[in-house]
Scaffold this motif. Structure first.
Motif, PDB file in Angstrom:
ATOM      1  N   ILE A  79       0.865  -1.178   0.000  1.00 27.82           N
ATOM      2  CA  ILE A  79       0.000   0.000   0.000  1.00 27.82           C
ATOM      3  C   ILE A  79       0.902   1.230   0.000  1.00 27.82           C
ATOM      4  O   ILE A  79       1.806   1.345   0.830  1.00 27.82           O
ATOM      5  CB  ILE A  79      -0.946   0.000   1.215  1.00 27.82           C
ATOM      6  CG1 ILE A  79      -1.811  -1.273   1.200  1.00 27.82           C
ATOM      7  CG2 ILE A  79      -1.821   1.249   1.212  1.00 27.82           C
ATOM      8  CD1 ILE A  79      -2.648  -1.474   2.433  1.00 27.82           C
ATOM      9  N   LEU A  80       0.649   2.125  -0.935  1.00 28.24           N
ATOM     10  CA  LEU A  80       1.482   3.317  -1.103  1.00 28.24           C
ATOM     11  C   LEU A  80       0.757   4.539  -0.535  1.00 28.24           C
ATOM     12  O   LEU A  80      -0.376   4.831  -0.925  1.00 28.24           O
ATOM     13  CB  LEU A  80       1.790   3.528  -2.584  1.00 28.24           C
ATOM     14  CG  LEU A  80       2.434   2.325  -3.286  1.00 28.24           C
ATOM     15  CD1 LEU A  80       2.556   2.586  -4.783  1.00 28.24           C
ATOM     16  CD2 LEU A  80       3.784   1.992  -2.673  1.00 28.24           C
ATOM     17  N   HIS A  81       1.428   5.211   0.411  1.00 25.31           N
ATOM     18  CA  HIS A  81       0.876   6.398   1.052  1.00 25.31           C
ATOM     19  C   HIS A  81       1.753   7.600   0.717  1.00 25.31           C
ATOM     20  O   HIS A  81       2.988   7.490   0.794  1.00 25.31           O
ATOM     21  CB  HIS A  81       0.868   6.245   2.582  1.00 25.31           C
ATOM     22  CG  HIS A  81       0.161   5.036   3.089  1.00 25.31           C
ATOM     23  ND1 HIS A  81      -1.196   4.971   3.226  1.00 25.31           N
ATOM     24  CD2 HIS A  81       0.640   3.832   3.500  1.00 25.31           C
ATOM     25  CE1 HIS A  81      -1.542   3.786   3.713  1.00 25.31           C
ATOM     26  NE2 HIS A  81      -0.448   3.069   3.871  1.00 25.31           N
ATOM     27  N   PRO A  82       1.152   8.769   0.395  1.00 25.32           N
ATOM     28  CA  PRO A  82       1.970   9.978   0.223  1.00 25.32           C
ATOM     29  C   PRO A  82       2.718  10.275   1.523  1.00 25.32           C
ATOM     30  O   PRO A  82       2.199  10.054   2.623  1.00 25.32           O
ATOM     31  CB  PRO A  82       0.953  11.074  -0.082  1.00 25.32           C
ATOM     32  CG  PRO A  82      -0.286  10.369  -0.506  1.00 25.32           C
ATOM     33  CD  PRO A  82      -0.267   9.030   0.189  1.00 25.32           C
ATOM     34  N   ASP A  83       3.938  10.757   1.392  1.00 21.41           N
ATOM     35  CA  ASP A  83       4.782  11.079   2.540  1.00 21.41           C
ATOM     36  C   ASP A  83       5.556  12.340   2.190  1.00 21.41           C
ATOM     37  O   ASP A  83       5.839  12.587   1.019  1.00 21.41           O
ATOM     38  CB  ASP A  83       5.746   9.903   2.796  1.00 21.41           C
ATOM     39  CG  ASP A  83       6.654  10.134   3.975  1.00 21.41           C
ATOM     40  OD1 ASP A  83       6.246   9.814   5.104  1.00 21.41           O
ATOM     41  OD2 ASP A  83       7.778  10.635   3.761  1.00 21.41           O
ATOM     42  N   LYS A  84       5.937  13.114   3.189  1.00 13.95           N
ATOM     43  CA  LYS A  84       6.675  14.354   2.906  1.00 13.95           C
ATOM     44  C   LYS A  84       8.000  14.082   2.204  1.00 13.95           C
ATOM     45  O   LYS A  84       8.555  14.955   1.553  1.00 13.95           O
ATOM     46  CB  LYS A  84       6.890  15.165   4.182  1.00 13.95           C
ATOM     47  CG  LYS A  84       7.767  14.501   5.216  1.00 13.95           C
ATOM     48  CD  LYS A  84       7.890  15.349   6.458  1.00 13.95           C
ATOM     49  CE  LYS A  84       8.735  14.652   7.503  1.00 13.95           C
ATOM     50  NZ  LYS A  84       8.839  15.446   8.716  1.00 13.95           N
ATOM     51  N   HIS A  85       8.510  12.847   2.293  1.00 14.95           N
ATOM     52  CA  HIS A  85       9.756  12.470   1.617  1.00 14.95           C
ATOM     53  C   HIS A  85       9.500  11.687   0.329  1.00 14.95           C
ATOM     54  O   HIS A  85      10.428  11.137  -0.248  1.00 14.95           O
ATOM     55  CB  HIS A  85      10.649  11.658   2.548  1.00 14.95           C
ATOM     56  CG  HIS A  85      11.022  12.387   3.794  1.00 14.95           C
ATOM     57  ND1 HIS A  85      11.854  13.485   3.807  1.00 14.95           N
ATOM     58  CD2 HIS A  85      10.640  12.198   5.085  1.00 14.95           C
ATOM     59  CE1 HIS A  85      11.981  13.929   5.033  1.00 14.95           C
ATOM     60  NE2 HIS A  85      11.256  13.159   5.837  1.00 14.95           N
ATOM     61  N   GLY A  86       8.239  11.591  -0.083  1.00 12.18           N
ATOM     62  CA  GLY A  86       7.886  10.861  -1.303  1.00 12.18           C
ATOM     63  C   GLY A  86       6.732   9.916  -1.054  1.00 12.18           C
ATOM     64  O   GLY A  86       5.576  10.303  -1.073  1.00 12.18           O
ATOM     65  N   THR A  87       7.062   8.641  -0.787  1.00 14.03           N
ATOM     66  CA  THR A  87       6.050   7.610  -0.570  1.00 14.03           C
ATOM     67  C   THR A  87       6.439   6.744   0.620  1.00 14.03           C
ATOM     68  O   THR A  87       7.585   6.325   0.744  1.00 14.03           O
ATOM     69  CB  THR A  87       5.936   6.697  -1.813  1.00 14.03           C
ATOM     70  OG1 THR A  87       5.527   7.487  -2.918  1.00 14.03           O
ATOM     71  CG2 THR A  87       4.947   5.570  -1.601  1.00 14.03           C
ATOM     72  N   SER A  88       5.464   6.484   1.467  1.00  9.34           N
ATOM     73  CA  SER A  88       5.610   5.466   2.494  1.00  9.34           C
ATOM     74  C   SER A  88       4.980   4.203   1.933  1.00  9.34           C
ATOM     75  O   SER A  88       3.778   4.172   1.647  1.00  9.34           O
ATOM     76  CB  SER A  88       4.902   5.891   3.788  1.00  9.34           C
ATOM     77  OG  SER A  88       4.887   4.815   4.708  1.00  9.34           O
ATOM     78  N   ALA A  89       5.807   3.187   1.724  1.00  6.94           N
ATOM     79  CA  ALA A  89       5.329   1.912   1.202  1.00  6.94           C
ATOM     80  C   ALA A  89       5.120   0.962   2.371  1.00  6.94           C
ATOM     81  O   ALA A  89       6.060   0.641   3.096  1.00  6.94           O
ATOM     82  CB  ALA A  89       6.328   1.333   0.213  1.00  6.94           C
ATOM     83  N   GLU A  90       3.867   0.567   2.562  1.00  5.06           N
ATOM     84  CA  GLU A  90       3.518  -0.381   3.616  1.00  5.06           C
ATOM     85  C   GLU A  90       3.463  -1.764   2.997  1.00  5.06           C
ATOM     86  O   GLU A  90       2.714  -2.001   2.045  1.00  5.06           O
ATOM     87  CB  GLU A  90       2.159  -0.012   4.211  1.00  5.06           C
ATOM     88  CG  GLU A  90       1.627  -1.003   5.210  1.00  5.06           C
ATOM     89  CD  GLU A  90       0.205  -0.672   5.651  1.00  5.06           C
ATOM     90  OE1 GLU A  90      -0.481  -1.590   6.114  1.00  5.06           O
ATOM     91  OE2 GLU A  90      -0.227   0.496   5.514  1.00  5.06           O
ATOM     92  N   LEU A  91       4.266  -2.677   3.507  1.00  6.40           N
ATOM     93  CA  LEU A  91       4.343  -4.041   3.005  1.00  6.40           C
ATOM     94  C   LEU A  91       3.727  -4.989   4.022  1.00  6.40           C
ATOM     95  O   LEU A  91       4.088  -4.956   5.202  1.00  6.40           O
ATOM     96  CB  LEU A  91       5.801  -4.438   2.766  1.00  6.40           C
ATOM     97  CG  LEU A  91       6.046  -5.933   2.567  1.00  6.40           C
ATOM     98  CD1 LEU A  91       5.520  -6.384   1.222  1.00  6.40           C
ATOM     99  CD2 LEU A  91       7.495  -6.282   2.742  1.00  6.40           C
TER     100      LEU A  91
END
Length: 127
Positions: free
Chosen positions: A83-95
């Protein structure tokens, strides 16, 4: 059977990370190997010369990938959800990776960290 849950920060927007994980040409760029991939649910996929293979189950463009990974003749499906979440550094990828054979969990965990997501992060490094 074991389960893993991990998070990675990828220095690119979720739409671009999604494309890198689902487009066979992009996958070849960050793996260095030819890949078979489609965003068609029910299609088969293969990466790293067949080291990773399985069936694509679900896609939400720019946000979610669900796959069944094959582990020989194990009775329960091993399911990978990214699951890909927007993050201030780009994307937070939750595996989330479920039903990993006990004897494979350490290798799979290291593979996610040192091969799969390390390669994706390197692909976007300096973005």
């Amino acid at each position: 059977m074991k389960n893993l849950k991990k998070y990675y920060i990828v220095p690119a927007p979720p739409e671009e990370v999604y494309a890198a994980l689902t487009n066979p040409i992009s996958i070849q760029l960050w793996t260095g190997e030819e890949a078979v991939m489609s965003t068609e649910p029910g299609s088969e996929f293969s990466m790293w010369d067949g080291s990773i293979s399985g069936k694509n189950l679900e896609f939400v463009e720019g946000k979610k990938i669900v796959q069944e990974w094959y582990f020989g003749d194990k009775p329960e499906a091993s399911i990978v959800t990214i699951i890909l979440h927007p993050d201030k550094h780009g994307t937070s990828a939750e595996l989330r990776h479920t039903n990993i054979p006990d004897e494979d969990v350490d290798d799979i965990s290291e593979g996610w960290d040192n091969s799969y997501f390390a390669s994706v992060i390197d692909f976007f490094d300096g973005y």
